[in-house]
Design a protein around this motif. Structure first.
Motif, PDB file in Angstrom:
ATOM      1  N   VAL A  64       1.197  -1.022  -0.210  1.00  0.00           N
ATOM      2  CA  VAL A  64      -0.143  -0.279   0.249  1.00  0.00           C
ATOM      3  C   VAL A  64       0.749   1.003   0.468  1.00  0.00           C
ATOM      4  O   VAL A  64       2.070   1.918   0.893  1.00  0.00           O
ATOM      5  N   LEU A  65       0.540   2.143  -0.413  1.00  0.00           N
ATOM      6  CA  LEU A  65       1.543   3.238  -1.033  1.00  0.00           C
ATOM      7  C   LEU A  65       0.247   4.754  -0.468  1.00  0.00           C
ATOM      8  O   LEU A  65      -0.237   4.816  -0.738  1.00  0.00           O
ATOM      9  N   SER A  66       1.372   5.386   0.423  1.00  0.00           N
ATOM     10  CA  SER A  66       0.206   6.179   1.476  1.00  0.00           C
ATOM     11  C   SER A  66       1.448   7.704   0.966  1.00  0.00           C
ATOM     12  O   SER A  66       2.457   7.684   0.875  1.00  0.00           O
ATOM     13  N   ALA A  67       1.241   8.788   1.046  1.00  0.00           N
ATOM     14  CA  ALA A  67       1.454   9.615   0.769  1.00  0.00           C
ATOM     15  C   ALA A  67       1.293  10.216   2.445  1.00  0.00           C
ATOM     16  O   ALA A  67       2.109  11.758   2.513  1.00  0.00           O
ATOM     17  N   VAL A  68       1.092   9.754   3.879  1.00  0.00           N
ATOM     18  CA  VAL A  68       1.280  10.333   4.788  1.00  0.00           C
ATOM     19  C   VAL A  68       2.779   9.752   5.227  1.00  0.00           C
ATOM     20  O   VAL A  68       3.385   8.774   4.995  1.00  0.00           O
ATOM     21  N   ASN A  69       3.623  10.133   5.984  1.00  0.00           N
ATOM     22  CA  ASN A  69       5.056   9.922   6.799  1.00  0.00           C
ATOM     23  C   ASN A  69       4.550   9.228   7.541  1.00  0.00           C
ATOM     24  O   ASN A  69       3.401   9.025   7.786  1.00  0.00           O
ATOM     25  N   PRO A  70       6.015   8.697   7.304  1.00  0.00           N
ATOM     26  CA  PRO A  70       5.484   6.777   7.984  1.00  0.00           C
ATOM     27  C   PRO A  70       5.140   6.811   9.531  1.00  0.00           C
ATOM     28  O   PRO A  70       4.943   7.012  10.571  1.00  0.00           O
ATOM     29  N   GLU A  71       6.061   8.384   9.818  1.00  0.00           N
ATOM     30  CA  GLU A  71       6.092   8.614  12.121  1.00  0.00           C
ATOM     31  C   GLU A  71       5.112   9.242  11.585  1.00  0.00           C
ATOM     32  O   GLU A  71       4.352   8.458  12.953  1.00  0.00           O
ATOM     33  N   THR A  72       3.949   9.616  11.081  1.00  0.00           N
ATOM     34  CA  THR A  72       2.379  10.072  11.158  1.00  0.00           C
ATOM     35  C   THR A  72       1.423   7.925  11.160  1.00  0.00           C
ATOM     36  O   THR A  72       0.455   8.915  12.098  1.00  0.00           O
ATOM     37  N   VAL A  73       1.485   8.000  10.195  1.00  0.00           N
ATOM     38  CA  VAL A  73       1.261   6.868  10.363  1.00  0.00           C
ATOM     39  C   VAL A  73       1.322   5.723  11.786  1.00  0.00           C
ATOM     40  O   VAL A  73       0.179   5.373  12.787  1.00  0.00           O
ATOM     41  N   VAL A  74       2.415   6.126  12.318  1.00  0.00           N
ATOM     42  CA  VAL A  74       3.458   5.475  13.512  1.00  0.00           C
ATOM     43  C   VAL A  74       2.600   5.559  14.828  1.00  0.00           C
ATOM     44  O   VAL A  74       1.981   4.724  15.766  1.00  0.00           O
ATOM     45  N   SER A  75       2.747   7.005  14.978  1.00  0.00           N
ATOM     46  CA  SER A  75       1.786   8.095  15.955  1.00  0.00           C
ATOM     47  C   SER A  75       0.371   8.053  15.487  1.00  0.00           C
ATOM     48  O   SER A  75      -0.098   7.218  17.184  1.00  0.00           O
ATOM     49  N   ARG A  76      -0.266   6.986  14.301  1.00  0.00           N
ATOM     50  CA  ARG A  76      -1.925   6.803  14.644  1.00  0.00           C
ATOM     51  C   ARG A  76      -2.089   5.179  15.386  1.00  0.00           C
ATOM     52  O   ARG A  76      -2.778   5.134  15.991  1.00  0.00           O
ATOM     53  N   LEU A  77      -0.640   4.681  14.708  1.00  0.00           N
ATOM     54  CA  LEU A  77      -1.245   3.585  15.051  1.00  0.00           C
ATOM     55  C   LEU A  77      -1.460   2.521  17.099  1.00  0.00           C
ATOM     56  O   LEU A  77      -2.248   2.650  17.697  1.00  0.00           O
ATOM     57  N   ASP A  78      -0.280   4.387  17.797  1.00  0.00           N
ATOM     58  CA  ASP A  78       0.255   4.345  19.134  1.00  0.00           C
ATOM     59  C   ASP A  78      -0.893   5.129  19.714  1.00  0.00           C
ATOM     60  O   ASP A  78      -1.665   4.589  21.480  1.00  0.00           O
ATOM     61  N   ASP A  79      -1.784   5.566  18.721  1.00  0.00           N
ATOM     62  CA  ASP A  79      -3.123   6.388  19.569  1.00  0.00           C
ATOM     63  C   ASP A  79      -3.939   5.556  19.599  1.00  0.00           C
ATOM     64  O   ASP A  79      -5.573   5.042  20.287  1.00  0.00           O
ATOM     65  N   ILE A  80      -4.047   4.583  18.673  1.00  0.00           N
ATOM     66  CA  ILE A  80      -5.201   3.188  18.449  1.00  0.00           C
ATOM     67  C   ILE A  80      -5.240   2.059  19.709  1.00  0.00           C
ATOM     68  O   ILE A  80      -5.732   1.272  19.799  1.00  0.00           O
ATOM     69  N   ARG A  81      -4.275   2.519  20.129  1.00  0.00           N
ATOM     70  CA  ARG A  81      -3.572   0.745  20.923  1.00  0.00           C
ATOM     71  C   ARG A  81      -3.408   1.082  22.148  1.00  0.00           C
ATOM     72  O   ARG A  81      -3.919   1.397  22.843  1.00  0.00           O
TER      73      ARG A  81
END
Length: 81
Positions: A64-81
């Motif tokens: 999957v290609l995303s236009a969002v920085n990996p750090e941003t996605v990781v922070s969103r992952l941390d928010d849901i865990r």
């Protein structure tokens, strides 16, 4: 087991528990992975025409290609865990 979803930009979401790796698209091996996924029909382009900043590899073999920085996605992952 509940399915947790993470926003990867522009309203696109992926199942957080299916993500194996999230990498930057600059290296030649990652570009090769993208090209191979495109050839196999396993590439999902969620950039909406913008520059690819993160490449997400799923356990199903999808890329999957995303236009969002990996750090941003990781922070969103941390928010849901």
């Amino acid at each position: 087991m509940s399915i947790r979803m993470v926003n990867i930009g522009f309203g696109n979401i992926v199942a957080a528990n299916r993500i194996i790796a999230m990498v930057s698209p600059e290296s030649a091996p990652i570009r090769r992975i993208i090209a191979e996924a495109r050839d196999r029909g396993m590439l999902v382009d969620a950039t909406h025409g913008r520059r690819t900043r993160a490449v997400i590899v799923a356990d199903s073999g999808h890329v999957v290609l995303s236009a969002v920085n990996p750090e941003t996605v990781v922070s969103r992952l941390d928010d849901i865990r």
